[in-house]
Design an enzyme around this catalytic site. Structure first.
Site, PDB file in Angstrom:
ATOM      1  N   GLU A 138       5.031   1.789  -3.113  1.00 45.19           N
ATOM      2  CA  GLU A 138       3.992   1.274  -4.017  1.00 45.19           C
ATOM      3  C   GLU A 138       2.578   1.473  -3.474  1.00 45.19           C
ATOM      4  O   GLU A 138       1.702   0.619  -3.655  1.00 45.19           O
ATOM      5  CB  GLU A 138       4.245  -0.195  -4.389  1.00 45.19           C
ATOM      6  CG  GLU A 138       5.439  -0.383  -5.304  1.00 45.19           C
ATOM      7  CD  GLU A 138       5.365  -1.637  -6.152  1.00 45.19           C
ATOM      8  OE1 GLU A 138       4.267  -2.177  -6.363  1.00 45.19           O
ATOM      9  OE2 GLU A 138       6.432  -2.078  -6.611  1.00 45.19           O
ATOM     10  N   HIS A 143       6.307  -8.530  -1.198  1.00 38.29           N
ATOM     11  CA  HIS A 143       7.551  -8.308  -0.453  1.00 38.29           C
ATOM     12  C   HIS A 143       7.299  -8.578   1.024  1.00 38.29           C
ATOM     13  O   HIS A 143       6.157  -8.494   1.497  1.00 38.29           O
ATOM     14  CB  HIS A 143       8.029  -6.867  -0.609  1.00 38.29           C
ATOM     15  CG  HIS A 143       8.580  -6.540  -1.959  1.00 38.29           C
ATOM     16  ND1 HIS A 143       9.873  -6.109  -2.161  1.00 38.29           N
ATOM     17  CD2 HIS A 143       8.014  -6.573  -3.192  1.00 38.29           C
ATOM     18  CE1 HIS A 143      10.074  -5.891  -3.438  1.00 38.29           C
ATOM     19  NE2 HIS A 143       8.953  -6.161  -4.094  1.00 38.29           N
TER      20      HIS A 143
END
Length: 450
Positions: free
Chosen positions: A49, A272
């Site tokens: 990402e 995360h």
């Protein structure tokens, strides 16, 4: 000078949640990530990402001394988001973009625009050839009604085949990334069974981090609690997987994760948690035969288990075929209605003109024509999209069938399907029960020798 008999390799993986203008504190968090990588001196950093190439270039400049070798994988509309930073020289790189990746009209999910893929870099680690993979699979979004399960299953199948066909001459295989799958989900079991990759968390000697190794935790201020349901504490969907060869044996000595908050920082690195694994690489001439055999095998799963999991995956893909066929039929209906609306003004004008109807009538006919044109274009584009997806699903199902047949043949036909019947898809596109629970009905298992 002879190569060392044992080497320690530190591998880092993080989904950076780097959506410019949408992710909170994006620039500040990239600065924190660069500081972390420079300080901890990992051998390999696998990032997901990193959607903006400007952010990648920022990290490249910041890590020019600590990680001089880098590669950024580009695909899709906005990119794959995959980046690798390494202390060891990158000798080659390859990208494979998954054939299925959601739907473009699901703009609020955005996966289709991201071009999800798997990236491979080949490194020379002290004379050992390391094939390092980084990937990011389609997100789940709803555990109860997972419309993307067939797409993620296809991605897992393409991932494992990409690894199998590109790692034959590797001394070491490392896979890191956000798989968006729980440890006992179908795609994870499929990947492990058919590649022999081992989960670092499951076999590490020591672990420091979040409870149960979860990487998307409820205590992270960036995490939406509703996205974790029904798992209140969090979920484990990020992994570092490893496999050795007949030349190099690999073992995970220690593993750690971050725990949400960062000391002396106002917010975490990402939504995360990051993973760090310390691997011990040993040349196999100094290891006993049992360890060498485990690391050199193509798969650690018995043949019958591999047949079972691929048959379960076929069922999911078949259900995805039925679902996509219904969507294509809907697209055809939209196209037909659009054509009807588009033809209506042309057929009505000869009747309207001699009767001198008001301008409002002509405006209404024009509006219907515009609406019809929009429906024709939308229907045609959706028809092309779903036709392409049907071909990908059919291709994957055929590949899975071929694999299952060959596996049965290699093990003396330990599985048998009733003549004239097809494998039934799972009752719903949900996920398998917890480990040890009942599974969906499968073909009869006959006497089988492992």
């Amino acid at each position: 000078m002879s190569a060392p008999q044992s080497v320690r390799l530190r591998v880092f993986s993080l989904n950076c949640w780097g959506i410019r203008y949408l992710s909170r504190h994006c620039a500040q968090r990239y600065a924190m990530i660069a500081e972390l990588l420079d300080r901890e001196q990992h051998d390999i950093a696998l990032l997901q990402e990193v959607w903006s190439e400007n952010d990648y270039l920022f990290l490249k400049r910041a890590l020019a001394t600590s990680h001089p070798f880098t590669h950024y994988f580009r695909s899709g509309v906005i990119g794959s988001g995959l980046a690798v930073f390494s202390k060891h020289r990158i000798e080659d790189a390859l990208l494979y973009q998954y054939s299925l990746n959601g739907y473009p009209y699901m703009v609020h999910h955005g996966d289709w625009f991201g071009g999800k893929a798997v990236g491979l870099v080949i490194l020379n680690v002290c004379g050992m050839k390391a094939h390092v993979y980084v990937t990011h699979l389609h997100a789940e979004y709803s555990r109860a009604k997972d419309d993307y399960l067939p797409h993620r299953t296809v991605q897992a199948w393409e991932l494992l085949n990409f690894i199998r066909h590109t790692s034959a001459d590797a001394d070491l295989v490392v896979l890191g990334g956000d798989l968006n799958m729980h440890p006992q989900d179908l795609g994870t079991r499929l990947l492990r069974a058919h590649t022999g990759l081992r989960d670092c968390y499951a076999e590490t000697d020591t672990f420091h981090g979040c409870e149960d190794g979860i990487t998307l935790i409820a205590d992270n201020p960036f995490t939406k609690k509703k996205d974790l349901l029904p798992f209140e504490k969090g979920i484990r969907i990020d992994y570092i997987l490893i496999k050795g060869s007949d030349r190099v044996c690999v073992r995970c000595e220690s593993m750690s994760t971050t725990k949400g908050s960062v000391p002396d920082k106002p917010f975490p690195y990402s939504d995360h948690e990051s993973l760090t694994s310390q691997l011990l690489l040993q040349r196999s001439d100094c290891m006993d035969g049992r360890v060498r055999q485990r690391d050199s095998s193509d798969t650690g799963a018995p043949v019958c288990e591999r047949v079972e999991v691929v048959s379960e995956a076929r069922g999911v893909v078949k259900e995805g075929l039925h679902q996509t066929e219904r969507l294509r039929l809907l697209a055809m209906c939209v196209l037909a209605v659009g054509l009807a609306l588009l033809l209506l003004p042309a057929t009505a004008l000869p009747w309207f003109y001699p009767h001198g109807h008001c301008a409002l009538s002509y405006a209404l006919l024009g509006l219907l024509g515009v609406l019809g044109l929009a429906m024709v274009v939308s229907g045609a584009l959706l028809y092309v999209l779903f036709t392409t997806q049907l071909k990908a699903l059919n291709g994957t199902e055929a590949s899975m069938k071929l694999s299952a047949v060959n596996l049965r043949g290699s093990n003396g036909g330990c599985w048998e399907e009733e003549e004239g019947t097809e494998m039934e898809a799972p009752a719903s596109l949900s996920h398998p029960p917890p480990h040890g629970g009942a599974r969906s009905e499968q073909p009869t298992l006959l006497d089988c020798e492992e």
